[in-house]
Design an enzyme around this catalytic site. Sequence first.
Site, PDB file in Angstrom:
ATOM      1  N   ASP A 296      -0.968 -17.540 -18.842  1.00 43.25           N
ATOM      2  CA  ASP A 296      -1.748 -17.927 -17.674  1.00 43.25           C
ATOM      3  C   ASP A 296      -1.497 -16.912 -16.557  1.00 43.25           C
ATOM      4  O   ASP A 296      -0.434 -16.900 -15.943  1.00 43.25           O
ATOM      5  CB  ASP A 296      -1.352 -19.330 -17.216  1.00 43.25           C
ATOM      6  N   HIS A 297      -2.488 -16.076 -16.290  1.00 41.52           N
ATOM      7  CA  HIS A 297      -2.342 -15.008 -15.298  1.00 41.52           C
ATOM      8  C   HIS A 297      -2.266 -15.552 -13.881  1.00 41.52           C
ATOM      9  O   HIS A 297      -1.765 -14.873 -12.976  1.00 41.52           O
ATOM     10  CB  HIS A 297      -3.512 -14.030 -15.433  1.00 41.52           C
TER      11      HIS A 297
END
Length: 607
Positions: A310-311
């Site tokens: 999850d950036h």
Amino acid sequence: MSTFSRQDQLPSLPVPSLVETLEKYRDSASALLTADEKKRLDKEIHQFQHSELGTQLQEALEKRAATQKNWVEEWWYNLYTDIREPLAPYVSFGAVNTTYNCVEGGQLSRAADVLHHWASVWDKLRHGKWPVASSRGVTWDMDQFHNVLTSNRTPGRPRDTIDRYFKTKEDGDTPHHVIISCNGCLWKVNILNVDDDTVKSADELYNVLKVIKDNSSDETKTSVTKLTTTNRDVWRNNREDLRRISGANRTYLRDIETAILHMCLTNKNGGNDPQHLISAALQDESWFVWQDKSVCVTVYEDAQVTMQADHSNVDAIVLLQLATHVAARARKHLWQPIKTNANSHFEFPERLVFEIDESLRNSIVEADVNFYRNKKLYRAGVVDFHGYGNDLCRASKVFADTVVQFALQLAFLRAHGSFAPIYETASTRKFYHGRTETVRGCTPQFVKFANALLDNKSSKEEVKRLFDSALDAHNQFMAICMEGRGFDRHLLGLKETLSIMNKGCGPKRALPSFMTDETWKKTGGDGNFLLSTSFLGYMDGNEPGTYGFVTAMRKDGYGCFYKIGKERVTVAVSDWISTRSNLQAFSDSIIWALDALQPYITPAHKL
């Protein structure tokens, strides 16, 4: 010095002066505007700079900064968590590591080794033994290392939340389990030995994973993991339905969301083709990845490994550093545990069996259809250049990162016949909870250099002079951004401050005109960058190691994420299908551009 011991000593993120920010924005924008557009922009900026609104917004932002060590932090995370599209392919980061090799029959060996080393990273962080990062003697913020594992992006309304459950040993108890997915079945595995609080060995984890693989029937068609791949509002509703159906479902969701990480064992082969692997890292099969988790690792039947993360939670460079650490320590050959199932004692995993109703079954089917539809919306590939790398640049006292930035812009110019607004990340981790600032690399100096390079009318000496001028301009702006004196975050802060003011009882006021006319988006405003790029670090020698990508910010643009070796450059590139972008033409132009720049990466007297 423990990992997080210097956090309170870090300086607060500064607020640049209004005049400084507006001047920098105007100078940057001028590279992409016509003469008439420049005149209009000058007028609009002058009006805002001398307006009552400009003064009030700046003063309010400075007051916020006086009470918060990082005034942009909340707003920055909101930009991500406001997104309603599925995390993959719109937000998540996909990565591979070139040191992993395919090993026939080696899936469980590789998975156990990788899991053990990820657990060891978690344990180092838990005990504060991960080294504190620094650059040129300046301590960097380590908050992202505190956040990277044991985190979850939970769907919500109007925006998601990023929930972080990690605690250091000093701060108290923290979840110490992972989730393993196999054939659509989900299992909870504790990674600590309860008797001595140490991380379980790869041998013991191998036996646990073998139990999981031997006892996972094919549940892929009804896997609830697929629900996480949908639009965030859809997933929120389905998640509430899961919770409503039974208390066991609520417990299982809690187990997954508080887990250190998610690992998938798949019966597919990954192979060694980087062009295939880079795409598979972001989206392969719909049941592989619990999209909300901060780190998801997939281990293929042939022992190949990919990662999705999850950036929104942390920057890619942090993820890559940890993944590189793990890959360097994982064994590359087939091995068997010292003790097998028959004569070993180990803690059995817990199967998480969700109860679902007919409505959720239909939602799973729909999620499956949408996942594979979204998978066809974009392309990703790898560009490998072997002409030169950091050795040549260092010998000529030139930053290799700047050279690659120039190559990406020249590639776009060659492929599309125009200059592009470009986004490069500059780290602001010298400040408390710092993440990034935007470097807009299409400077007036670069435009002059590029035009001279391509017009075949200028002498080599003149092109070299313009090249050096463009290098200096880019490097100076990068340094300014790393000092927290860029302009994009400040402009964001002014917009968010106005939004807060407009929620009060007073009259509603419009955004300044320069933020609403066509020049704003033409130059990259509101994320309208045709080139979204990031330098992922230097290779260990000439081996790329861990690298990856997020998809392009604009549908007609490109994403470019690169690593630089001693004698090579590797770029992960992506674009969106059915737009004016052309991934093959752009990729070919990157090679051409790097070659075209080589003659100028020399002292002037050697031309």
